[in-house]
Design an enzyme around this catalytic site. Structure first.
Site, PDB file in Angstrom:
ATOM      1  N   CYS A 134      16.511  14.486   4.248  1.00 38.59           N
ATOM      2  CA  CYS A 134      17.555  13.558   4.197  1.00 38.59           C
ATOM      3  C   CYS A 134      18.975  14.170   4.659  1.00 38.59           C
ATOM      4  O   CYS A 134      19.924  13.180   4.855  1.00 38.59           O
ATOM      5  CB  CYS A 134      17.705  13.053   2.758  1.00 38.59           C
ATOM      6  SG  CYS A 134      16.045  12.234   2.237  1.00 38.59           S
ATOM      7  N   HIS A 153       8.503  10.171  -6.865  1.00 40.28           N
ATOM      8  CA  HIS A 153       9.615  10.877  -7.277  1.00 40.28           C
ATOM      9  C   HIS A 153      10.956  10.368  -7.184  1.00 40.28           C
ATOM     10  O   HIS A 153      10.852   8.932  -6.853  1.00 40.28           O
ATOM     11  CB  HIS A 153       9.962  12.005  -5.870  1.00 40.28           C
ATOM     12  CG  HIS A 153      10.129  11.398  -4.635  1.00 40.28           C
ATOM     13  ND1 HIS A 153       9.146  10.937  -3.884  1.00 40.28           N
ATOM     14  CD2 HIS A 153      11.248  11.169  -3.799  1.00 40.28           C
ATOM     15  CE1 HIS A 153       9.560  10.281  -2.755  1.00 40.28           C
ATOM     16  NE2 HIS A 153      10.829  10.329  -2.770  1.00 40.28           N
ATOM     17  N   HIS A 200      14.009   5.245  -6.297  1.00 42.95           N
ATOM     18  CA  HIS A 200      12.956   4.334  -6.081  1.00 42.95           C
ATOM     19  C   HIS A 200      12.824   3.291  -7.338  1.00 42.95           C
ATOM     20  O   HIS A 200      12.602   4.034  -8.567  1.00 42.95           O
ATOM     21  CB  HIS A 200      11.772   5.136  -5.694  1.00 42.95           C
ATOM     22  CG  HIS A 200      11.869   6.041  -4.549  1.00 42.95           C
ATOM     23  ND1 HIS A 200      12.213   5.248  -3.276  1.00 42.95           N
ATOM     24  CD2 HIS A 200      11.814   7.419  -4.143  1.00 42.95           C
ATOM     25  CE1 HIS A 200      12.422   6.287  -2.421  1.00 42.95           C
ATOM     26  NE2 HIS A 200      12.216   7.462  -2.963  1.00 42.95           N
ATOM     27  N   ASP A 223      21.302  13.934  -2.444  1.00 41.89           N
ATOM     28  CA  ASP A 223      20.121  14.189  -3.240  1.00 41.89           C
ATOM     29  C   ASP A 223      19.936  15.496  -3.943  1.00 41.89           C
ATOM     30  O   ASP A 223      18.777  15.859  -4.071  1.00 41.89           O
ATOM     31  CB  ASP A 223      18.738  13.937  -2.160  1.00 41.89           C
ATOM     32  CG  ASP A 223      18.762  12.566  -1.574  1.00 41.89           C
ATOM     33  OD1 ASP A 223      19.841  11.638  -1.843  1.00 41.89           O
ATOM     34  OD2 ASP A 223      17.798  12.338  -0.797  1.00 41.89           O
ATOM     35  N   LYS A 277      19.617   4.930  -2.389  1.00 36.84           N
ATOM     36  CA  LYS A 277      18.850   4.372  -1.264  1.00 36.84           C
ATOM     37  C   LYS A 277      17.203   4.562  -1.395  1.00 36.84           C
ATOM     38  O   LYS A 277      16.894   5.397  -2.472  1.00 36.84           O
ATOM     39  CB  LYS A 277      18.877   5.471  -0.253  1.00 36.84           C
ATOM     40  CG  LYS A 277      18.808   7.130  -0.436  1.00 36.84           C
ATOM     41  CD  LYS A 277      19.107   7.718   0.808  1.00 36.84           C
ATOM     42  CE  LYS A 277      19.114   9.457   0.310  1.00 36.84           C
ATOM     43  NZ  LYS A 277      17.618   9.680   0.138  1.00 36.84           N
ATOM     44  N   HIS A 332       5.642   4.228   0.634  1.00 36.89           N
ATOM     45  CA  HIS A 332       6.140   5.600   0.540  1.00 36.89           C
ATOM     46  C   HIS A 332       5.857   6.595  -0.491  1.00 36.89           C
ATOM     47  O   HIS A 332       5.567   7.510  -0.198  1.00 36.89           O
ATOM     48  CB  HIS A 332       7.697   5.186   0.262  1.00 36.89           C
ATOM     49  CG  HIS A 332       8.603   6.389   0.315  1.00 36.89           C
ATOM     50  ND1 HIS A 332       8.982   7.127   1.442  1.00 36.89           N
ATOM     51  CD2 HIS A 332       9.255   6.999  -0.884  1.00 36.89           C
ATOM     52  CE1 HIS A 332       9.644   8.121   1.163  1.00 36.89           C
ATOM     53  NE2 HIS A 332      10.134   8.195  -0.129  1.00 36.89           N
TER      54      HIS A 332
END
Length: 186
Positions: A138, A71, A51, A8, A96, A57
């Protein structure tokens, strides 16, 4: 066979992003420098928070535990890798969290729908090093899932950035307890 998992290192998690971690931009450069010198990886992969509609979330009043400000939204610059991260060695990217919150890279799939664990196993990988953002979220989840999936796992602590000192210290202890080896890159 050893692989490097870069977790990430995206614009929204670096300074100026919607969920910035202090030191994210410098970390992107440090990982690139490390990759230029490291020759012991058979494979290099990366994960992306990505996303589309992750439900609860995202929140206008986030608790920063299970809900967060928007985000890494698909199609936005925030979802892109930070420009200081040299992506030329990355063989595959695992996306993800499209429709739910996701923290571990092992929840991600590549552009062909192959889960990270399957991709690694298909290539005979039995050891992984994990670097990236955020140590206390993460990175920790990815490293702990790697161990649960039978991979010898190291986190290169100097090539991670955490949200806060307290949560990072706690995450490092949790990883150590989960049999993740904590080392430095040099």
């Amino acid at each position: 066979m050893r692989a490097l998992i870069i977790v990430d290192v995206q614009n929204d998690f670096c300074e100026g992003g919607s969920l910035a971690v202090t030191g994210g931009a410098a970390l992107a450069r440090a990982i690139s420098d490390y990759l230029a010198e490291a020759a012991d990886y058979h494979h290099v992969v990366a994960t992306k928070d990505f996303h589309i509609d992750p439900g609860d979330h995202f929140s206008g009043t986030p608790d920063y535990s299970s809900s967060w400000p928007p985000h890494c939204v698909s199609g936005t610059p925030g979802a892109d890798f930070h420009p200081s991260l040299d992506t030329s060695a990355i063989e595959a990217v695992f996306y993800k969290g499209a429709y739910t919150g996701a923290y571990s890279g092992f929840e991600g799939v590549d552009e062909n729908g192959t889960p990270l664990l399957n991709w690694l196993r298909q290539r005979g990988v039995d050891e992984v090093d994990v670097v990236g953002i955020a140590t206390d979220h993460c990175v920790r989840q990815t490293a702990e899932d790697a161990v649960r999936n039978g991979l010898a796992t190291r986190v290169l602590v100097d090539l991670t950035a955490g949200v806060s000192a307290d949560t990072t210290v706690a995450a490092l202890e949790e990883m150590r307890t989960a049999s993740v080896e904590l080392v430095c890159s040099s």
